[in-house]
Design an enzyme around this catalytic site. Structure first.
Site, PDB file in Angstrom:
ATOM      1  N   ARG A 121      20.625  48.731  59.076  1.00 43.82           N
ATOM      2  CA  ARG A 121      20.983  49.797  58.106  1.00 43.82           C
ATOM      3  C   ARG A 121      22.494  49.979  57.951  1.00 43.82           C
ATOM      4  O   ARG A 121      22.964  51.054  57.589  1.00 43.82           O
ATOM      5  CB  ARG A 121      20.353  51.135  58.481  1.00 43.82           C
ATOM      6  CG  ARG A 121      18.848  51.117  58.435  1.00 43.82           C
ATOM      7  CD  ARG A 121      18.273  52.500  58.357  1.00 43.82           C
ATOM      8  NE  ARG A 121      16.827  52.426  58.368  1.00 43.82           N
ATOM      9  CZ  ARG A 121      16.107  52.370  59.481  1.00 43.82           C
ATOM     10  NH1 ARG A 121      16.696  52.424  60.654  1.00 43.82           N
ATOM     11  NH2 ARG A 121      14.805  52.284  59.409  1.00 43.82           N
ATOM     12  N   LYS A 143      32.056  46.667  46.539  1.00 48.78           N
ATOM     13  CA  LYS A 143      30.875  46.109  45.866  1.00 48.78           C
ATOM     14  C   LYS A 143      30.438  44.860  46.619  1.00 48.78           C
ATOM     15  O   LYS A 143      31.240  43.931  46.806  1.00 48.78           O
ATOM     16  CB  LYS A 143      31.211  45.716  44.430  1.00 48.78           C
ATOM     17  CG  LYS A 143      31.174  46.864  43.458  1.00 48.78           C
ATOM     18  CD  LYS A 143      31.286  46.315  42.036  1.00 48.78           C
ATOM     19  CE  LYS A 143      31.381  47.425  41.024  1.00 48.78           C
ATOM     20  NZ  LYS A 143      31.606  46.905  39.661  1.00 48.78           N
ATOM     21  N   GLU A 185      42.802  37.309  36.844  1.00 50.84           N
ATOM     22  CA  GLU A 185      42.491  38.704  37.206  1.00 50.84           C
ATOM     23  C   GLU A 185      43.775  39.537  37.341  1.00 50.84           C
ATOM     24  O   GLU A 185      43.778  40.735  37.071  1.00 50.84           O
ATOM     25  CB  GLU A 185      41.692  38.760  38.509  1.00 50.84           C
ATOM     26  CG  GLU A 185      40.360  38.038  38.484  1.00 50.84           C
ATOM     27  CD  GLU A 185      39.251  38.727  37.676  1.00 50.84           C
ATOM     28  OE1 GLU A 185      39.428  39.899  37.269  1.00 50.84           O
ATOM     29  OE2 GLU A 185      38.207  38.084  37.452  1.00 50.84           O
ATOM     30  N   LYS A 227      43.932  47.849  41.905  1.00 52.05           N
ATOM     31  CA  LYS A 227      42.474  47.862  42.125  1.00 52.05           C
ATOM     32  C   LYS A 227      42.088  49.082  42.966  1.00 52.05           C
ATOM     33  O   LYS A 227      41.109  49.774  42.660  1.00 52.05           O
ATOM     34  CB  LYS A 227      42.055  46.553  42.813  1.00 52.05           C
ATOM     35  CG  LYS A 227      40.596  46.501  43.236  1.00 52.05           C
ATOM     36  CD  LYS A 227      39.669  46.034  42.144  1.00 52.05           C
ATOM     37  CE  LYS A 227      38.209  46.356  42.441  1.00 52.05           C
ATOM     38  NZ  LYS A 227      37.369  45.250  42.768  1.00 52.05           N
ATOM     39  N   GLU A 237      31.601  53.453  39.785  1.00 55.14           N
ATOM     40  CA  GLU A 237      31.634  52.967  38.396  1.00 55.14           C
ATOM     41  C   GLU A 237      30.806  53.842  37.452  1.00 55.14           C
ATOM     42  O   GLU A 237      29.920  53.370  36.748  1.00 55.14           O
ATOM     43  CB  GLU A 237      31.180  51.506  38.316  1.00 55.14           C
ATOM     44  CG  GLU A 237      31.626  50.861  37.004  1.00 55.14           C
ATOM     45  CD  GLU A 237      31.384  49.352  36.935  1.00 55.14           C
ATOM     46  OE1 GLU A 237      31.661  48.648  37.904  1.00 55.14           O
ATOM     47  OE2 GLU A 237      30.931  48.915  35.866  1.00 55.14           O
ATOM     48  N   ARG A 241      36.142  52.719  36.431  1.00 55.79           N
ATOM     49  CA  ARG A 241      36.052  51.429  37.139  1.00 55.79           C
ATOM     50  C   ARG A 241      35.583  50.323  36.194  1.00 55.79           C
ATOM     51  O   ARG A 241      35.887  49.149  36.394  1.00 55.79           O
ATOM     52  CB  ARG A 241      35.139  51.540  38.365  1.00 55.79           C
ATOM     53  CG  ARG A 241      35.146  50.287  39.223  1.00 55.79           C
ATOM     54  CD  ARG A 241      34.591  50.487  40.611  1.00 55.79           C
ATOM     55  NE  ARG A 241      34.574  49.223  41.335  1.00 55.79           N
ATOM     56  CZ  ARG A 241      34.349  49.083  42.627  1.00 55.79           C
ATOM     57  NH1 ARG A 241      34.118  50.143  43.374  1.00 55.79           N
ATOM     58  NH2 ARG A 241      34.361  47.898  43.206  1.00 55.79           N
ATOM     59  N   ASN A 245      36.223  45.463  33.972  1.00 53.14           N
ATOM     60  CA  ASN A 245      35.387  44.455  33.307  1.00 53.14           C
ATOM     61  C   ASN A 245      36.023  43.916  32.026  1.00 53.14           C
ATOM     62  O   ASN A 245      35.369  43.165  31.288  1.00 53.14           O
ATOM     63  CB  ASN A 245      34.009  45.030  32.985  1.00 53.14           C
ATOM     64  CG  ASN A 245      33.261  45.403  34.246  1.00 53.14           C
ATOM     65  OD1 ASN A 245      33.374  44.711  35.249  1.00 53.14           O
ATOM     66  ND2 ASN A 245      32.546  46.510  34.209  1.00 53.14           N
ATOM     67  N   HIS A 248      35.300  40.473  30.948  1.00 57.71           N
ATOM     68  CA  HIS A 248      34.168  39.991  31.742  1.00 57.71           C
ATOM     69  C   HIS A 248      32.843  39.997  30.981  1.00 57.71           C
ATOM     70  O   HIS A 248      31.944  39.237  31.325  1.00 57.71           O
ATOM     71  CB  HIS A 248      34.036  40.813  33.032  1.00 57.71           C
ATOM     72  CG  HIS A 248      35.070  40.440  34.061  1.00 57.71           C
ATOM     73  ND1 HIS A 248      36.427  40.580  33.835  1.00 57.71           N
ATOM     74  CD2 HIS A 248      34.955  39.919  35.302  1.00 57.71           C
ATOM     75  CE1 HIS A 248      37.088  40.163  34.901  1.00 57.71           C
ATOM     76  NE2 HIS A 248      36.226  39.760  35.813  1.00 57.71           N
ATOM     77  N   HIS A 252      31.330  36.646  31.432  1.00 57.80           N
ATOM     78  CA  HIS A 252      30.054  36.447  32.122  1.00 57.80           C
ATOM     79  C   HIS A 252      29.055  35.724  31.241  1.00 57.80           C
ATOM     80  O   HIS A 252      28.240  34.935  31.724  1.00 57.80           O
ATOM     81  CB  HIS A 252      29.459  37.800  32.548  1.00 57.80           C
ATOM     82  CG  HIS A 252      30.079  38.351  33.796  1.00 57.80           C
ATOM     83  ND1 HIS A 252      30.007  39.677  34.138  1.00 57.80           N
ATOM     84  CD2 HIS A 252      30.778  37.745  34.776  1.00 57.80           C
ATOM     85  CE1 HIS A 252      30.642  39.867  35.285  1.00 57.80           C
ATOM     86  NE2 HIS A 252      31.123  38.714  35.685  1.00 57.80           N
ATOM     87  N   HIS A 268      35.120  30.976  36.828  1.00 56.26           N
ATOM     88  CA  HIS A 268      35.114  32.406  36.522  1.00 56.26           C
ATOM     89  C   HIS A 268      36.437  32.827  35.865  1.00 56.26           C
ATOM     90  O   HIS A 268      36.440  33.483  34.817  1.00 56.26           O
ATOM     91  CB  HIS A 268      34.871  33.214  37.804  1.00 56.26           C
ATOM     92  CG  HIS A 268      34.908  34.696  37.587  1.00 56.26           C
ATOM     93  ND1 HIS A 268      33.907  35.364  36.914  1.00 56.26           N
ATOM     94  CD2 HIS A 268      35.837  35.633  37.920  1.00 56.26           C
ATOM     95  CE1 HIS A 268      34.213  36.656  36.851  1.00 56.26           C
ATOM     96  NE2 HIS A 268      35.378  36.842  37.453  1.00 56.26           N
TER      97      HIS A 268
END
Ligand code: GLY
Length: 366
Positions: A121, A143, A185, A227, A237, A241, A245, A248, A252, A268
């Site tokens: 956990r 994340k 980035e 960041k 988010e 946040r 993206n 992206h 993506h 990427h």
């Protein structure tokens, strides 16, 4: 320049950025997560280069260390890899307070982080990113997660690390294409938050590409600070946040349609570069921002040898369909991050499909 502190209501941690930091890893971690054992989950390609330095440093600080090599590549970021790692941790009697280290790029950080979030956990987690992309983006902000056959990052958690330890010397052995991908980035951070950073990258590009030590530390610290500020304002988010993206949603879609990790496809960072151009052109066409933002962006990406147009882009209908599947779609609407000016962006949820099609088509060269 001081280290970067990421403070959240429930947790705070330091992001250390220095050249040669791996040698200090044990001492830094001992002060935050003391225990008698630790596990390093390391990207199999990074392990031969940096595994020994990390292990030695931890052993000198009193940890007994298990090192587990993890297959590299986006197609290994899955629940099978997670299950195998749980097995290793059980076998070596890792406990609730035994820290888990992710040594490698974003794939290993996301996978090891998900293991740390869920094993017993949740156990302490330390990010030791070795790619520019992971240093300035994935390792900061908690994340973690893995892919499902149906899509990228569909299973995950927010599990903040106890510490992020960035040794900029590890960038010296990074393949040039990956380094330039990470710079995409950094350019993104400039466009969404900080015109000064954008200009600084432009002015210092020769030193950065020559891997000048002081320039690398400044580049990474500056980006990590941006960041961290975004994450502190909106950890889960629910709002800003999503600005991260930028580029992206388009990027993506390119990655997904060409299938992730395709060796002959766009990386990427390259897909994000194309995505930033598409989003900015869309914003210019919609008169949301001045055309000079697009000109400056294309000029800098060109200098970085990142793509700004594409000969072999997948068909637009496939790209559009993939955008609709992106998990960031809200109530069936594609949400785009569009520049207002250099250094500021907005979330826009009502872009007509025709404008998105035009942005895709504008990337194509014959
Ligand atoms: N990489 C995007 C985020 O951390 O939110």
């Amino acid at each position: 320049m001081p280290e970067v502190h990421l403070k959240l209501p429930h947790h705070q941690y330091v992001i250390h950025v220095r050249a040669g930091l791996l040698a200090e890893l044990g001492a830094l971690v001992r002060a935050v997560v003391p225990h008698d054992r630790a596990a390093i989950l390391a990207d199999q390609q990074v392990l031969p280069r940096h595994g020994q330095a990390a292990k030695q440093s931890l052993e000198q600080a009193g940890y007994s260390v298990v090192v587990q090599s993890v297959a590299a590549g986006e197609n290994h970021k899955n629940l099978q890899a997670v299950a195998a790692l749980y097995g290793t941790l059980v076998e070596h009697h890792m406990e609730r307070k035994s820290p888990i280290f992710a040594l490698g790029g974003g794939v290993i950080g996301d996978t090891a982080g998900f293991v740390a979030a869920t094993y017993l956990r949740g156990v302490p987690f330390v990010q030791v990113p070795t790619t520019l992309l992971a240093m300035v983006d994935a390792s900061v902000g908690g994340k973690v997660g893995v892919n499902l056959p149906q899509g990228k990052n569909l299973v995950g958690a927010f599990h903040q690390p106890q510490l992020v330890a960035i040794d900029t010397d590890t960038l010296r052995t990074l393949p040039a294409r990956e380094f330039r991908g990470g710079l995409a980035e950094c350019v993104k951070h400039g466009v969404i938050r900080d015109e000064q950073l954008f200009n600084w990258i432009d002015d210092h590009l020769d030193a950065i590409l020559a891997l000048d030590s002081a320039s690398l530390v400044e580049l990474v610290r500056w980006n990590v600070r941006i960041k961290a500020n975004v994450v502190m304002a909106d950890e889960k988010e629910t709002g800003e946040r999503a600005h991260l993206n930028f580029g992206h949603t388009f990027g993506h879609a390119i990655e997904a349609v060409q299938t992730y990790g395709a060796s002959d496809g766009y990386s990427h960072g390259e897909a994000v570069a194309l995505g930033m151009v598409a989003a900015t052109r869309l914003a210019v066409n919609a008169r949301r921002c001045d055309a000079s933002v697009l000109d400056r962006l294309i000029r800098l990406l060109d200098r970085l040898s990142l793509p700004t147009s594409a000969k072999n882009l997948p068909p637009t209908d496939a790209l559009l369909a993939s955008m609709q599947l992106d998990k960031k779609v809200a109530s069936g609407k594609v949400r785009l991050i569009l520049p207002d000016r250099m250094g500021a962006v907005s979330i826009v949820g009502d872009t007509p499909a025709s404008a998105i099609v035009a942005a895709w088509n504008s990337l194509r060269t014959s």
